[in-house]
Design a protein around this motif. Structure first.
Motif, short mmCIF file in Angstrom:
data_model
loop_
_atom_site.label_atom_id
_atom_site.label_comp_id
_atom_site.label_asym_id
_atom_site.label_seq_id
_atom_site.Cartn_x
_atom_site.Cartn_y
_atom_site.Cartn_z
N GLU A 116 0.85 -1.08 -0.01
CA GLU A 116 -0.09 0.14 0.11
C GLU A 116 0.77 1.25 0.01
N LYS A 117 0.37 2.17 -0.46
CA LYS A 117 1.05 3.54 -0.45
C LYS A 117 1.27 4.00 1.13
N LEU B 116 -13.89 7.93 -1.64
CA LEU B 116 -12.96 6.95 -1.35
C LEU B 116 -12.55 6.82 -0.08
N LEU C 110 -15.33 5.10 1.74
CA LEU C 110 -15.54 3.71 1.30
C LEU C 110 -14.47 3.02 2.03
N PHE C 111 -13.13 3.39 2.16
CA PHE C 111 -12.07 2.58 2.79
C PHE C 111 -12.63 2.34 4.24
N ASP D 278 -4.88 -2.51 6.15
CA ASP D 278 -4.71 -2.05 4.65
C ASP D 278 -5.73 -0.73 4.28
N TYR D 279 -6.88 -0.89 4.78
CA TYR D 279 -7.92 0.27 4.52
C TYR D 279 -7.34 1.46 5.20
N ARG E 27 -4.97 3.06 3.41
CA ARG E 27 -5.76 3.75 2.11
C ARG E 27 -6.40 5.27 2.72
N HIS F 299 -3.42 7.69 3.04
CA HIS F 299 -2.94 8.20 1.99
C HIS F 299 -3.93 8.98 1.44
N LEU G 13 -3.60 13.18 0.38
CA LEU G 13 -3.81 13.69 -1.09
C LEU G 13 -4.97 14.88 -0.74
N SER H 181 4.00 -0.14 -4.48
CA SER H 181 3.17 0.05 -3.30
C SER H 181 1.78 0.23 -3.67
N LEU I 80 -14.90 4.79 -8.95
CA LEU I 80 -13.87 5.94 -8.54
C LEU I 80 -12.54 5.80 -9.03
#
Lengths: 1005, 1005
Positions: free
Chosen positions: A28-29, A213, A216-217, A235-236, A239, A242, A246, B27, B216
């Motif tokens: 993941e980022k 997003l 939802l994550f 993981d979520y 997300r 990140h 952003l 990533s 998305l």
């Protein structure tokens, strides 16, 4: 040449050889290797865990379109976790640098305080950034908590910044120039993609979609957690994180959202940590007993000097005479402020502790460097003084029979005290004669006493923030690694935090921290001096000052006086060597304040000014180490400042693209405080409140116009890149950008001045608009934060309210302005989005009065005078000061006791009596009628707003009349009506001082 | 012991030493290292790119809740890209295995065809899976296209499956048991998280949210692409892809969505590739001239034998006598089917090519192994035969003057032909006398002729799918690495695809592929035989069969006859050694068909049956190599089958959790064909069509009930895990699961039987319901796919329509059922979701008739007889066969010519005449009236539905009457009315055969 890829492989080898498990970058980022489950989850719980891995880390905000030499939205971390602390993690770390070819003796490697916290992950730790010749190359943290859960076994986290390290190794001026392998540069591989990412992150990413997003994550994370799934949930969360970054890069995170999003992520992270721990617990924490890193200690670094041969010191206790005492607490690098605090505390309690322990001693010296806290005491008596105490036994008549022979009671008493019956003596007490025995307590050996004392001394030290590092659970500023405790030639045996005392100290890091056995406490200072270590901080500061001035003089420059910087630098090195570095002249076109702020904030460099106070293209760095390889160190530092200035230039250019006014709306994205809204909300409050203050201060209309505009713009610079990066430039950049945007000089000046005073000794605003705005800003903060229950407690003051309150006092006193604070705060409260209780308002007033009290006391006013002034005029600092001033003169007068006492008589007798209205007609005696007459006269001389002089001058004539009154008149007359009238008369006299001064606070009242 | 982490580091070192750049895992969650931009983008364009990296790869569908020994939703790939092909990539790869301690001489390392395609990324390549003792350990691909763009320079892609390799190296029975480092097993580190991911992926992930996320992600990808940002777009495509995989694991991807989503991802991938290429192009493809891998060739593997010393062969052309010729095309491992095709082609054209080249020769042998295609020709004349040809010159009257002396024309002609004028001779042609010269062409040396021919031979070979691998752009099945071309002792010099011919061949892989110089073509077979290589595929097949039978006999077993498997195995090895492996008996509780399917599909093992046809717990593998280290190889293969069976057991148990019926709805997620809908749509069509077929076949009502239920269930097993994994088990599992779900034996049987016949020689259904359903299924496919324009073209037949059509024929003939296909197809078409044109319907009928023709021809019926039968009854195969049968007897009769000719006279004279109705009253002559009479009688004997026997038996009496008619009556009478009547009479005779047989198709008609 060691390529980028070689360096990554070498470090993996190094740590694998140490026993670390090798892991992979995450799928993941992530913003940092910490977020990889190999860290954020696996540091939890009691099990050992040692791991190393590479982590390309994405931080959208750090993107510079590949225009900065070493700052990018993606950089490559090498992440290492050592859990438990192997006892020598710094040494292992330094060895890992050696594996890369970075020899500590050729560089200035420093551990500079840097504490780490992830609000999104509920994680924090204390540690350092590691500097290599001024460049931060590693983040080194003792992980204390993750997912909101304290770590039962703290973990050492090393985060290498690989691009910077390799830049250094390759002598590259920019990360884009480093060789990735033998065929490609880093820039050839990654530059295009860096620019693309910057364009996406800053310009394109769709805000609505990112928000969708995020939601939802988060929902999926909750779903995973509801089913106890740790890694899928993480993981979520990553997300989410990140996506949040952003949104932030797009300037789209408003205040409410920011706080809410962090809280939501933190909450998820906590549940994830719990889910992970539950899994491990269910498995019975199977690795708990497993070995961690390879146990074999690493050989220490190359020695620059041979250790001194310690004389063999007999264990036999020396019990006569005196000897020097030494306690050295060997630590990993203390934060400068912690060092300062520790020195203060030791100075305060060590002498007293020695006295309390009845150890005679000479001078007590408290010294310290980042790596050692030192107590050195001259001429410590090797024994406590002997003591003889009398113990009372039975009464004489019980102790001796009629014949005068001792009874069995006397014999039993003597036996129980270990003395002969014949040694009992008779002594007369209040209630009769008793036998007494002389009880002799011999002094214990000083070594034994100290051995018992020392752990308590260490335990007694308190730090703003402490950490745990090993299984003892002891908390300290940073890990304690050795204890040197010598009384003369003998070791004082004790232990603390798992470390046993001995005679071995360690040399400084550049020398490889060699272990050095001391023959005697007396050897300590010369031994360390032989390594260049100056343990006395005052001597060290003087030496740094001297060197820095000399270096500055070599380019016809001077360094500005900056005691705070000097102290910090002093606390960062133990072998100080000042060096001159230079930077490209073109950067001098940037605002000087910016350049200096960058130097100080990021690098703790001394700026070099010419005779007219203009910055020269030089800086002075103080390395830890000698003059060897100084050019290498200089070069490194120059590269650092170049990158920093490139960044500043980037920010400056970026900020200048739009006028200052344009940044104001983005204040909506900066939190002031969750309940009080954004900085934009605060700015808007000021827009109505500052003019009110201005009018109360009597500003002329032209100034009020300036004030209005300045208020509108004053917070805008907080949203500029430069100020986001260096908050200390708030105001400075506001002025700069205002000027560039064509605002009037007066407005620009007021924008800057509203941030003054920033520190205790700082300048005050010169312009009336600046003053008014500065006051309004601080009062708004105080009113608001107290209203929402965020008054400072203990030493915690996250919003800097002590500074704000002190600023209010300094502003009013410094500019001699009379402003009733209750009125002002009442007005301030009106604009708040929350309700302020009367108690909160009073608390603010008390809080400011507290600062005012300090200021007046420091100004030399007597304690009781200050109290008297504050009790009546705490609401208005300038008037309070005036009262204190005038009162001071009055209490010095010879007739003061008579004045005071007569006034006091009036006050005292009316205390506790109901307040009544004087009906003069009821007065009957001539003395009381006379008193009423002079009172009326005095009252006329003390209209509302009168000062102390007016009051007391008016009071002087009353003194004889009061005396006469009390001589002749019985106040507490039986006739109620008469009594009431007399009391009312005296109440009127007592009331003369109301609102002017509270004389009852004076001594002797 | 080499730990998991050691292995990763070693491979990185190995490839870095080769000159590869080291990169990091990506990533984002990717299904394979291919999706990392370091592959999917950087393989594009002309620039060299060599890279190696680890890639933890996530494939939700592969999750097994950590219950499988080597299958997980996350596995660790080591990805290597070599671009351009360094010329010896396989050798480098084998060397890399040696770096891990895998010595090729101790194992069976095989390159087994495996072509790779990513429909989402628009990428494909050809290559192999590499087997280590039966276990797939690496995917090896020559990348041909990415993002829909052909690679101008193909790239070699190596993808190591690290867990499997390390399992092997450590002798672990399960991936969970391998040592990750010295302290932890892989299972200790990852098992919990694997189970959690499986739970999330299969049970929890929210379908609606995943779909929202997909949308998305896609929109952000489009946004990035609209701005030319390659990597940011790729990130989102990867997120789309992983989200798609999750949706798929949740069984939530319907047919329409699947196709649409793939297309959308592919479209995005193409744009991303274009954006990336645009960036590189803008930069001028700066690395184009840069060197790639380290050029130094690696030493080849350890030699098992010394190469033969080649005799020095003089370059001088041998020009007399004969010599053996050898051409060996040395290749990387050919797919078995390609090898088979190549042998067929070479056998077809080489002899003819030699003849055309006028090279006299002896026997031509065409041999081949996976690594070589061989042409060996005995006794090739070292020269072509000389030739003498006559060349015509001027006419005699122009060549000689009146005196008979040669003119200048004759002289000129002689000179131009290189002969003396005196050698000209005179020859008479149709149009007069001319001078001629004898033109002698000497035969050229065979070596020169062959040198010109050979490249053409290689270029002439065609493969189902070919690849490019180097800058020559040549396409072949797999890369050509050497050419051995010898005529006797001389090298035949030629070159192809950048390879020059020589006398050097290579030994087999287990021997390290040693280079062996051949002294002469005659040495070839014995030399390779000395390494155990059997170049003749027939001999190899026989040897494998012999060995396998012997091995099976050692456990009292037999191997079932399976020519396809034997051929494939033959084409996979060149040094065959059969070995016996065993597996745990408990797996015998799984359906035998499953166990055998697993063996054959995945491993190409021969199953071992007992005398009663029951599977024994053994298998026979054929390794490539000798008997050395056979136990190692056996152990490896046993581990593989164990993991495969664990997987099968997992599927079986999982499938059995729900009744077969429950899987029917999930057919909605399986595409039949985009325009024809899902498998569920097809199943629904069958539900109305199959009963129609059953009724047309006259099934009794009880059978119709069976048919109805079987139809409802027949496709359901396609949605079970077992069949998803091994499509060949469709029907087999349907029967199995139907039985377990309590369906009647008849229904279960029909479900299975509807898949019969699966191959040409396969059994036919026994039950009427099975037959009806099998027919209906195939007719639906044919009708539907022809309707949407997907009739097979050339050799392409992706939907297996040839098999389907043949199946229809086999079913009808095999069960002797009369079914008018036009009616059936018309009915089938009614249920389709698309319109079928009459042309399409006719095309299906023609297509089936084509299969029928083949079947009848193969059954021995004469060509013309078959044509005659088909022309009238192609619509009904069983009747057509009956017609052919009966007709064959008739044409063998002595009176057949008379019968045929008289019938033919009637037919021929009426051809092209308008069809008219006979008006008997118009007939005037007795012969014609007589004919009319017998015709009426015959017509009564041939009612509709009559067969050929009835027809011809009825026709026999007409023969003399027809003869008499033609003798006496002029058909084409001048009187139109009369003429019409006579023609109508003959048309009635010709019409007797209509719908029965078309005698005009017979020879001699």
């Amino acid at each position: 040449m060691l390529t980028f890829q070689d360096a990554l492989i070498r470090l993996q080898h190094f740590w694998a050889d140490q026993g670390a498990l090798l892991w992979q970058p995450y799928s993941e980022k992530v913003g940092a290797g910490t977020m990889n489950p190999a860290t954020i989850l696996r540091v939890l719980g009691p099990e050992p865990w040692n791991v190393a891995y590479v982590e390309p880390s994405y931080r959208p905000d750090d993107g510079r379109y590949a225009e900065n030499p070493n700052r990018m939205q993606m950089h490559t971390q090498m992440q290492v976790i050592l859990k438990p602390d192997p006892g020598d993690p710094q040494e292992r770390y330094l060895k890992s640098l050696e594996a890369l070819g970075i020899r500590r003796e050729e560089h200035d490697i420093r551990f500079v305080e840097d504490n780490w916290e992830s609000p999104a992950l509920g994680a924090w730790g204390l540690g350092w950034e590691v500097w290599l010749d001024g460049q931060e190359i590693t983040q080194y943290t003792y992980f204390q908590q993750a997912g909101g859960i304290a770590l039962p076994v703290p973990a050492v986290e090393l985060t290498y910044g690989m691009e910077r390290i390799v830049m250094y190794l390759q002598g590259a001026r920019s990360v884009w120039d480093i060789q990735w392998d033998a065929r490609h540069t880093y820039g050839e591989i990654l530059r295009d993609q860096e620019v693309d990412h910057c364009r996406y992150d800053f310009e394109l990413a769709d805000i609505d979609r990112l928000q969708a997003l995020y939601d939802l994550f988060e929902q999926e994370a909750r779903l995973a957690l509801a089913n106890g799934l740790a890694v899928p949930a993480l993981d979520y969360i990553l997300r989410c994180s990140h996506t949040f970054n952003l949104l932030d890069a797009r300037g789209a995170v408003g205040v409410t959202e920011r706080a809410a999003l962090f809280k939501r992520m933190r909450d998820l992270a906590r549940q994830t940590a719990e889910a992970y721990l539950a899994q491990r617990e269910k498995a019975g924490f199977p690795w708990t007993a497993r070995s961690g890193l390879t146990a074999a200690p690493l050989s220490s670094g190359a020695l620059m000097h041979l250790p001194l041969q310690p004389a063999v010191s007999p264990a036999a206790a020396l019990t006569a005479g005196v000897a020097p005492f030494l306690l050295e607490i060997g630590v990993e690098e203390l934060p400068a402020a912690h060092l300062s605090d520790a020195l203060t505390q030791l100075r305060a309690f060590v002498p007293a502790a020695l006295d309390a322990a009845k150890l005679a001693h000479g001078a007590v010296q408290i010294w310290g460097t980042p790596r050692r806290l030192v107590v050195a005491v001259a001429d410590v008596a090797l024994r406590q003084a002997d003591e003889t105490a009398e113990v009372r036994g039975p009464a004489v008549r019980a102790a001796f029979d009629a014949s005068g022979a001792p009874t069995r009671a006397a014999e039993g008493f003597a036996r129980s005290r270990g003395v002969a019956v014949s040694d009992l003596r008779v002594k007369t007490f209040d209630n009769g004669d008793y036998v007494v025995a002389a009880q002799f307590t011999p002094g214990r050996p000083a070594a034994a006493v100290l051995a018992e004392l020392l752990p308590g001394w260490i335990a007694q030290l308190r730090f703003q923030r402490a950490m745990r590092w090993n299984e003892t659970g002891v908390a300290f500023s940073r890990p304690i690694r050795w204890l040197t405790a010598l009384l003369g030639e003998a070791v004082v045996p004790c232990a603390y935090a798992g470390v046993e005392s001995g005679r071995v100290t360690r040399g400084p890091r550049p020398a490889g921290s060699p272990e050095i056995a001391l023959a005697s406490a007396a050897d300590y200072v010369p031994t360390l001096a032989s390594y260049g270590v100056i343990v006395d901080p005052e001597a060290r500061a003087a030496e740094i000052q001297r060197q820095a001035q000399a270096v500055a003089a070599s380019v016809d420059g001077v360094i500005p006086d900056d005691p705070a910087l000097l102290e910090e630098v002093t606390h960062l090195v133990e072998v100080p060597t000042a060096l001159l570095g230079s930077f490209e002249k073109r950067y001098l076109t940037l605002p000087q304040d910016v350049l200096i702020a960058v130097m100080k904030k990021h690098q703790r460099y001394f700026p070099v000014l010419d005779a007219r106070g203009r910055l020269l293209a030089y800086f002075i760095a103080v390395r830890n180490g000698g003059r060897e390889h100084l050019d290498t160190v200089r070069q490194g530092n120059e590269d650092v400042i170049r990158a920093r200035y490139a960044d500043a230039e980037f920010f400056y250019k970026q900020d200048c693209r739009r006028p200052l006014e344009a940044y104001r709306d983005r204040l909506a994205t900066l939190t002031f405080q969750a309940d009080l809204g954004s900085m934009l909300d605060k700015a808007r409050r000021l827009e109505s409140f500052a003019p009110w203050v201005g009018m109360r201060l009597g500003l002329p209309s032209l100034e009020l116009e300036v004030l209005e505009r300045a208020t509108f713009l004053c917070k805008a610079d907080l949203a500029t890149s430069m100020v986001v990066e260096m908050t200390s430039l708030h105001g400075v950049m506001g002025r700069e950008y205002a000027k560039r945007a064509g605002e009037s000089p007066a407005v620009a000046k007021a924008i800057f001045e509203h941030t003054l005073p920033r520190t205790a000794g700082d300048a005050l605003p010169e312009s009336p608009a600046g003053v008014a705005l500065a006051l309004a800003d601080r009062l708004d903060s105080l009113a608001g934060l107290f209203a929402v229950g965020l008054a400072p407690t203990g030493s915690a003051d996250p919003y800097g309210l002590r500074r704000a309150a002190l600023g209010v006092v300094q502003l009013l006193l410094g500019r001699n302005l009379s402003l009733p604070l209750r009125d002002a705060l009442t007005e301030a409260v009106r604009g708040l989005p929350v309700k302020a209780t009367p108690e909160a308002l009073q608390a603010v007033l008390d809080f400011i009065a507290g600062r005012l009290q300090g200021v007046l006391r420091e100004a030399g006013y007597a304690y009781d005078v200050v109290e008297a002034a504050l009790a009546a005029r705490g609401d208005n600092p300038t008037l309070a000061r005036e009262a204190a001033q005038q009162l001071t003169a009055w209490v010095a007068r010879s007739d003061w006791p008579s004045l005071r006492d007569n006034y006091a008589r009036c006050v005292r007798i009316t205390r506790g009596q109901p307040r009544t209205t004087l009906v003069p007609e009821r007065l009957v005696e001539p003395e009381e009628m006379a008193l009423y007459k002079v009172l009326q006269k005095a009252e006329a001389q003390v209209p509302p707003g009168s000062d102390v002089d007016a009051l007391l001058t008016a009071f002087v004539p009353l003194v004889p009349v009061i005396q006469a009154f009390f001589d002749k008149v019985l106040v507490m007359a039986e006739d109620a009506s008469l009594r009431e009238a007399r009391l009312a008369l005296l109440q009127r006299i007592a009331g003369l001082a109301e609102g002017i001064v509270d004389l009852s606070k004076l001594e002797g009242f």
